[in-house]
Design a protein around this motif. Structure first.
Motif, mmCIF file in Angstrom:
data_model
loop_
_atom_site.group_PDB
_atom_site.id
_atom_site.type_symbol
_atom_site.label_atom_id
_atom_site.label_comp_id
_atom_site.label_asym_id
_atom_site.label_seq_id
_atom_site.Cartn_x
_atom_site.Cartn_y
_atom_site.Cartn_z
ATOM 1 N N VAL A 140 -13.037 5.814 -6.392
ATOM 2 C CA VAL A 140 -11.865 5.239 -7.069
ATOM 3 C C VAL A 140 -11.147 4.188 -6.229
ATOM 4 N N GLY A 141 -11.628 3.940 -4.996
ATOM 5 C CA GLY A 141 -10.996 2.922 -4.162
ATOM 6 C C GLY A 141 -9.746 3.400 -3.447
ATOM 7 N N LEU A 142 -9.670 4.700 -3.186
ATOM 8 C CA LEU A 142 -8.554 5.274 -2.442
ATOM 9 C C LEU A 142 -8.948 5.325 -0.964
ATOM 10 N N THR A 143 -8.186 4.659 -0.108
ATOM 11 C CA THR A 143 -8.501 4.654 1.322
ATOM 12 C C THR A 143 -8.172 6.009 1.932
ATOM 13 N N GLN A 148 -3.187 -0.821 -3.377
ATOM 14 C CA GLN A 148 -4.044 0.331 -3.124
ATOM 15 C C GLN A 148 -3.255 1.551 -2.657
ATOM 16 N N GLY A 149 -3.800 2.721 -2.950
ATOM 17 C CA GLY A 149 -3.254 3.967 -2.441
ATOM 18 C C GLY A 149 -4.073 4.435 -1.246
ATOM 19 N N TRP A 150 -3.392 5.082 -0.311
ATOM 20 C CA TRP A 150 -4.053 5.647 0.863
ATOM 21 C C TRP A 150 -3.698 7.123 0.957
ATOM 22 N N LEU A 151 -4.591 7.888 1.562
ATOM 23 C CA LEU A 151 -4.340 9.297 1.850
ATOM 24 C C LEU A 151 -4.735 9.552 3.297
ATOM 25 N N VAL A 152 -3.788 10.066 4.077
ATOM 26 C CA VAL A 152 -4.009 10.292 5.511
ATOM 27 C C VAL A 152 -3.776 11.762 5.832
ATOM 28 N N THR A 153 -4.665 12.349 6.604
ATOM 29 C CA THR A 153 -4.476 13.719 7.062
ATOM 30 C C THR A 153 -4.803 13.826 8.542
ATOM 31 N N ASN A 154 -4.225 14.812 9.200
ATOM 32 C CA ASN A 154 -4.493 15.003 10.634
ATOM 33 C C ASN A 154 -5.674 15.942 10.872
ATOM 34 N N THR A 155 -6.248 16.499 9.797
ATOM 35 C CA THR A 155 -7.420 17.358 9.970
ATOM 36 C C THR A 155 -8.632 16.674 9.341
ATOM 37 N N ARG A 156 -9.227 17.270 8.316
ATOM 38 C CA ARG A 156 -10.436 16.684 7.739
ATOM 39 C C ARG A 156 -10.434 16.761 6.216
ATOM 40 N N TYR A 199 0.850 -1.189 0.000
ATOM 41 C CA TYR A 199 0.000 0.000 0.000
ATOM 42 C C TYR A 199 0.889 1.243 0.000
ATOM 43 N N ALA A 200 0.611 2.163 -0.912
ATOM 44 C CA ALA A 200 1.357 3.422 -1.001
ATOM 45 C C ALA A 200 0.555 4.502 -0.272
ATOM 46 N N ILE A 201 1.149 5.052 0.788
ATOM 47 C CA ILE A 201 0.408 5.965 1.658
ATOM 48 C C ILE A 201 1.000 7.367 1.607
ATOM 49 N N GLU A 202 0.155 8.331 1.297
ATOM 50 C CA GLU A 202 0.550 9.734 1.307
ATOM 51 C C GLU A 202 -0.026 10.403 2.547
ATOM 52 N N ILE A 216 -3.251 12.499 -5.638
ATOM 53 C CA ILE A 216 -2.646 11.311 -5.031
ATOM 54 C C ILE A 216 -3.006 10.057 -5.821
ATOM 55 N N ASN A 217 -4.243 9.966 -6.276
ATOM 56 C CA ASN A 217 -4.658 8.780 -7.020
ATOM 57 C C ASN A 217 -3.938 8.686 -8.356
ATOM 58 N N SER A 218 -3.707 9.813 -9.007
ATOM 59 C CA SER A 218 -2.994 9.780 -10.293
ATOM 60 C C SER A 218 -1.545 9.326 -10.087
ATOM 61 N N ARG A 219 -0.926 9.730 -8.979
ATOM 62 C CA ARG A 219 0.432 9.286 -8.666
ATOM 63 C C ARG A 219 0.444 7.786 -8.388
ATOM 64 N N PHE A 220 -0.547 7.330 -7.615
ATOM 65 C CA PHE A 220 -0.624 5.912 -7.287
ATOM 66 C C PHE A 220 -0.766 5.055 -8.545
ATOM 67 N N LEU A 221 -1.616 5.459 -9.453
ATOM 68 C CA LEU A 221 -1.833 4.688 -10.683
ATOM 69 C C LEU A 221 -0.553 4.595 -11.506
ATOM 70 N N ASP A 222 0.226 5.676 -11.517
ATOM 71 C CA ASP A 222 1.491 5.670 -12.248
ATOM 72 C C ASP A 222 2.468 4.669 -11.622
ATOM 73 N N ILE A 223 2.537 4.649 -10.291
ATOM 74 C CA ILE A 223 3.419 3.717 -9.582
ATOM 75 C C ILE A 223 2.922 2.282 -9.739
ATOM 76 N N GLN A 224 1.609 2.104 -9.640
ATOM 77 C CA GLN A 224 1.026 0.767 -9.713
ATOM 78 C C GLN A 224 1.331 0.082 -11.040
ATOM 79 N N LYS A 225 1.242 0.828 -12.139
ATOM 80 C CA LYS A 225 1.525 0.254 -13.459
ATOM 81 C C LYS A 225 2.948 -0.279 -13.536
ATOM 82 N N GLN A 226 3.876 0.497 -13.004
ATOM 83 C CA GLN A 226 5.279 0.089 -13.019
ATOM 84 C C GLN A 226 5.526 -1.090 -12.082
ATOM 85 N N TRP A 227 4.994 -1.013 -10.869
ATOM 86 C CA TRP A 227 5.242 -2.030 -9.837
ATOM 87 C C TRP A 227 4.710 -3.400 -10.265
ATOM 88 N N ASN A 228 3.465 -3.441 -10.689
ATOM 89 C CA ASN A 228 2.804 -4.720 -10.949
ATOM 90 C C ASN A 228 3.186 -5.363 -12.277
#
Length: 282
Positions: A197-200, A177-185, A132-135, A154-166
């Motif tokens: 798009v299935g981004l956690t 899967q890609g994840w996005l985490v923030t300390n606010t909202r 899982y790639a987490i931003e 973030i999702n566009s970056r994840f898709l670019d990495i996913q194509k190469q990785w897999n």
């Protein structure tokens, strides 16, 4: 009797103050019923129209600290995370530690090649053959929100990495899967896009009952900025030595000596660490 008071929020807007919300936040921090009602009663006698929400927080925190330092530490969690800044790296370490507690193998600050360009990933987590790639989107301002543009990017970056990785035969794991985490909202559009798009997404209080606060409390993964026995300067001295989590002080008590604390104060800090970690983090 509770009265209607309109307070000023940090964004300049006014709203009706909720004594019930204050009760819930104090209870969530571990204050018992008598303690909660005592604090609420005192706040009732001091609150006035136009008072800032920050001033009310400081009064409640001070009253709670005088009765139960550990509850005060937990009560301050949101602000303690804001104080991890100004850079986002300590927050990334916190998220990496949280995932490690949940059984993931984690790495912080990883460079990965995408199909088109190279990307810096805040946290890379692996579990059961899936990666899982987490931003991490850290905000030093509690008023800040992450709008829909952030998960779009973030999702566009994840898709670019996913194509190469897999498609790389050298990779034995699957970048799932890609994840996005923030300390606010997040804004509502950001949440809806993430679902689509299935981004956690993980924020202070999202998903409901399983957000950042709930996870930190359940795992006792408190940042050192929650400690009431340290001042702001001492907390940031520890962060500069890469001590981010309260539990890390169990195996690095010498760092407290390094930043100039007396033996007496070191013992007070370690006592608070032990209580915050519920006696079992080491």
């Amino acid at each position: 009797m509770e009265h209607h008071v309109y307070i000023k929020k940090s964004n300049g807007e006014t709203e009706l103050f909720s004594f019930e919300k204050l009760r819930r936040s104090l209870q969530s921090a571990g204050a018992n019923k008598d303690m909660v009602e005592t604090i609420v009663h005192k706040i009732q006698g001091q609150i006035y129209d136009g008072m800032s929400s920050n001033a009310i927080y400081r009064k409640a925190f001070s009253l709670l600290k005088g009765k139960n330092k550990i509850s005060a530490s937990r009560y301050s969690l949101k602000r303690a995370i804001l104080e991890l800044g100004p850079t986002g790296y300590p927050f990334e370490r916190l998220i990496g530690a949280l995932l490690k507690e949940k059984g993931y193998d984690t790495k912080v600050s990883v460079t990965l090649h995408g199909e088109c360009v190279t990307h810096e990933i805040d946290v890379l987590a692996e579990k059961d053959g899936n990666v899982y790639a987490i931003e991490c989107k850290f905000h030093a301002d509690a008023r800040a929100t992450s709008n829909v543009r952030v998960p779009l990017y973030i999702n566009s970056r994840f898709l670019d990495i996913q194509k190469q990785w897999n498609t790389n035969p050298n990779n034995k794991s699957h970048l799932k899967q890609g994840w996005l985490v923030t300390n606010t909202r997040f804004t509502e559009d950001a949440v809806n896009y993430g679902k689509c798009v299935g981004l956690t997404l993980l924020s202070w209080d999202y998903p409901k009952n399983n957000g950042l606060k709930a996870n930190i409390d359940s795992l006792a993964l408190y940042p050192v900025t929650t400690l009431t026995t340290l001042n702001k300067r001492e907390k940031h001295q520890l962060i500069e030595t890469d001590i981010i989590l309260v539990k890390e002080l169990f195996n690095a008590a010498d760092k407290l000596k390094t930043i100039g604390l007396s033996d007496t104060k070191i013992q007070r800090v370690l006592d608070e660490v032990k209580q915050l970690c519920r006696l079992d983090c080491n």
